[in-house]
Design a protein around this motif. Structure first.
Motif, mmCIF file in Angstrom:
data_model
loop_
_atom_site.group_PDB
_atom_site.id
_atom_site.type_symbol
_atom_site.label_atom_id
_atom_site.label_comp_id
_atom_site.label_asym_id
_atom_site.label_seq_id
_atom_site.Cartn_x
_atom_site.Cartn_y
_atom_site.Cartn_z
ATOM 1 N N THR A 23 0.880 -1.278 -0.043
ATOM 2 C CA THR A 23 0.025 -0.036 0.127
ATOM 3 C C THR A 23 0.840 1.172 0.057
ATOM 4 O OG1 THR A 23 -1.895 -1.199 1.374
ATOM 5 C CG2 THR A 23 -1.928 1.179 1.302
ATOM 6 N N ALA A 24 0.456 2.244 -0.830
ATOM 7 C CA ALA A 24 1.277 3.356 -1.055
ATOM 8 C C ALA A 24 0.452 4.608 -1.246
ATOM 9 C CB ALA A 24 2.501 3.250 -1.827
ATOM 10 N N GLU A 25 0.740 5.990 -0.810
ATOM 11 C CA GLU A 25 0.272 6.888 -1.410
ATOM 12 C C GLU A 25 0.686 7.571 -2.874
ATOM 13 O OE1 GLU A 25 -2.108 8.523 0.335
ATOM 14 O OE2 GLU A 25 -2.272 6.763 1.829
ATOM 15 N N VAL A 26 -0.079 7.565 -3.765
ATOM 16 C CA VAL A 26 0.252 8.144 -4.984
ATOM 17 C C VAL A 26 -0.258 9.583 -5.098
ATOM 18 C CG1 VAL A 26 -0.007 7.671 -7.368
ATOM 19 C CG2 VAL A 26 -0.190 5.653 -5.984
ATOM 20 N N PRO A 27 0.666 10.470 -5.667
ATOM 21 C CA PRO A 27 0.281 11.921 -6.007
ATOM 22 C C PRO A 27 -0.839 12.031 -6.840
ATOM 23 C CG PRO A 27 2.745 11.402 -5.999
ATOM 24 C CD PRO A 27 2.159 10.170 -5.917
ATOM 25 N N GLU A 36 -3.226 0.212 -3.653
ATOM 26 C CA GLU A 36 -2.757 -1.147 -3.326
ATOM 27 C C GLU A 36 -2.525 -1.773 -4.809
ATOM 28 O OE1 GLU A 36 -4.004 -4.239 -0.126
ATOM 29 O OE2 GLU A 36 -5.380 -4.694 -1.796
ATOM 30 N N SER A 37 -1.302 -2.486 -4.791
ATOM 31 C CA SER A 37 -0.891 -3.065 -5.725
ATOM 32 C C SER A 37 0.457 -3.782 -5.686
ATOM 33 C CB SER A 37 -0.661 -2.304 -6.947
ATOM 34 O OG SER A 37 0.583 -1.278 -7.098
ATOM 35 N N LEU A 38 0.743 -4.608 -6.663
ATOM 36 C CA LEU A 38 2.069 -5.247 -6.654
ATOM 37 C C LEU A 38 3.044 -3.956 -6.911
ATOM 38 C CD1 LEU A 38 1.912 -8.595 -8.924
ATOM 39 C CD2 LEU A 38 1.959 -8.466 -6.265
ATOM 40 N N PRO A 39 4.486 -4.329 -6.220
ATOM 41 C CA PRO A 39 5.260 -3.090 -6.189
ATOM 42 C C PRO A 39 5.811 -2.734 -7.407
ATOM 43 C CG PRO A 39 6.081 -4.848 -4.706
ATOM 44 C CD PRO A 39 4.875 -5.350 -5.369
ATOM 45 N N MET A 40 5.708 -3.544 -8.612
ATOM 46 C CA MET A 40 6.209 -3.118 -9.863
ATOM 47 C C MET A 40 4.944 -2.500 -10.578
ATOM 48 S SD MET A 40 9.195 -3.400 -9.531
ATOM 49 C CE MET A 40 9.978 -3.057 -10.935
ATOM 50 N N ASN A 41 3.586 -2.707 -10.070
ATOM 51 C CA ASN A 41 2.742 -1.978 -10.815
ATOM 52 C C ASN A 41 2.174 -0.674 -9.918
ATOM 53 O OD1 ASN A 41 2.215 -4.143 -12.742
ATOM 54 N ND2 ASN A 41 1.029 -5.504 -11.215
ATOM 55 N N MET A 42 2.665 -0.354 -8.910
ATOM 56 C CA MET A 42 2.364 1.024 -8.518
ATOM 57 C C MET A 42 2.491 2.195 -9.335
ATOM 58 S SD MET A 42 1.234 2.222 -5.664
ATOM 59 C CE MET A 42 1.541 0.536 -4.435
ATOM 60 N N PRO A 43 1.424 2.755 -9.561
ATOM 61 C CA PRO A 43 1.496 3.929 -10.400
ATOM 62 C C PRO A 43 2.241 5.140 -9.743
ATOM 63 C CG PRO A 43 -0.962 3.428 -9.832
ATOM 64 C CD PRO A 43 0.242 2.789 -9.058
ATOM 65 N N ALA A 44 3.006 6.061 -10.820
ATOM 66 C CA ALA A 44 3.875 7.118 -10.358
ATOM 67 C C ALA A 44 3.145 8.269 -9.963
ATOM 68 C CB ALA A 44 4.845 7.562 -11.398
ATOM 69 N N SER A 45 1.978 8.471 -10.465
ATOM 70 C CA SER A 45 1.067 9.499 -10.204
ATOM 71 C C SER A 45 -0.437 9.172 -10.944
ATOM 72 C CB SER A 45 1.610 10.864 -10.786
ATOM 73 O OG SER A 45 1.674 10.989 -12.055
#
Length: 202
Positions: A103-107, A134-143
């Motif tokens: 899980t991460a915060e995407v701008p 929430e996604s797999l690490p390599m699918n995480m959107p940059a923004s």
């Protein structure tokens, strides 16, 4: 998404002596997380200053450590800056398992032109600067780039529900939450109106 690569070196200097490293343009870093023991490492300050703004907290970095085999997929966990000089003091990198979701915060980046702002003198109000994803690490959107051209009057809002994230990404933020809207200009009363009304009533 741009691929970010970083090379780190083992660090023998710890404690108060790391000040000497910083004088030489070297920043102490730590790498920890899944499948790796916490390691005291170091990197060149110029390299970190270039890569950290691009990585934020949601873009994976492929890290290689000198004299170690293999690559480490990491995210920036914490960055410490000097409160007065703005010198880069320390960076923590968190190693992840690429087969496990994170899980991460995407701008959220607003793009385009709003008629309500440009032609009707409104003010653009951005309620959310990031979305929880929430996604797999390599699918995480940059923004997420959100087009504000639909804000052509003051009654419209842009909500999380309109964001298209793709089949491999789940947005955890409430879909009803507002991302942006155009606020109408304040109408100020002309001076002296209230006083004139009182005179007429006397």
């Amino acid at each position: 998404m741009d691929k970010l690569d970083l090379r780190l070196w083992p660090r023998a200097v710890t404690g108060k002596k790391v000040k000497n490293l910083r004088r030489d343009g070297v920043v102490p870093v730590h790498m920890f997380g899944q499948g790796v023991q916490s390691q005291a490492l170091q990197a060149e300050v110029g390299v970190l200053r270039r890569i950290l703004p691009r990585a934020g907290g949601n873009v994976p970095i492929t890290i290689e450590v000198e004299d170690q085999d293999g690559e480490n997929i990491c995210f920036v966990r914490e960055v410490q800056w000097h409160p007065v000089t703005d010198d880069l003091l320390h960076v923590d990198f968190y190693r992840v398992d690429v087969s496990q979701t994170i899980t991460a915060e995407v701008p959220v980046i607003l793009v385009g032109v709003s008629v309500a702002v440009e032609e009707m003198e409104g003010t653009l109000f951005q309620a959310l600067n990031t979305l929880t994803v929430e996604s797999l690490p390599m699918n995480m959107p940059a923004s997420f780039q959100i087009d504000i051209s639909s804000l052509d009057n003051f009654d419209k809002t842009i909500r999380v529900s309109i964001v298209e994230a793709g089949s491999n990404v789940t947005i955890l933020t409430d879909p009803d939450e507002m991302i942006a809207t155009a606020v109408p200009p304040r109408i100020e009363e002309e001076p002296g109106v209230e006083g004139e009304e009182m005179e007429e009533g006397e």
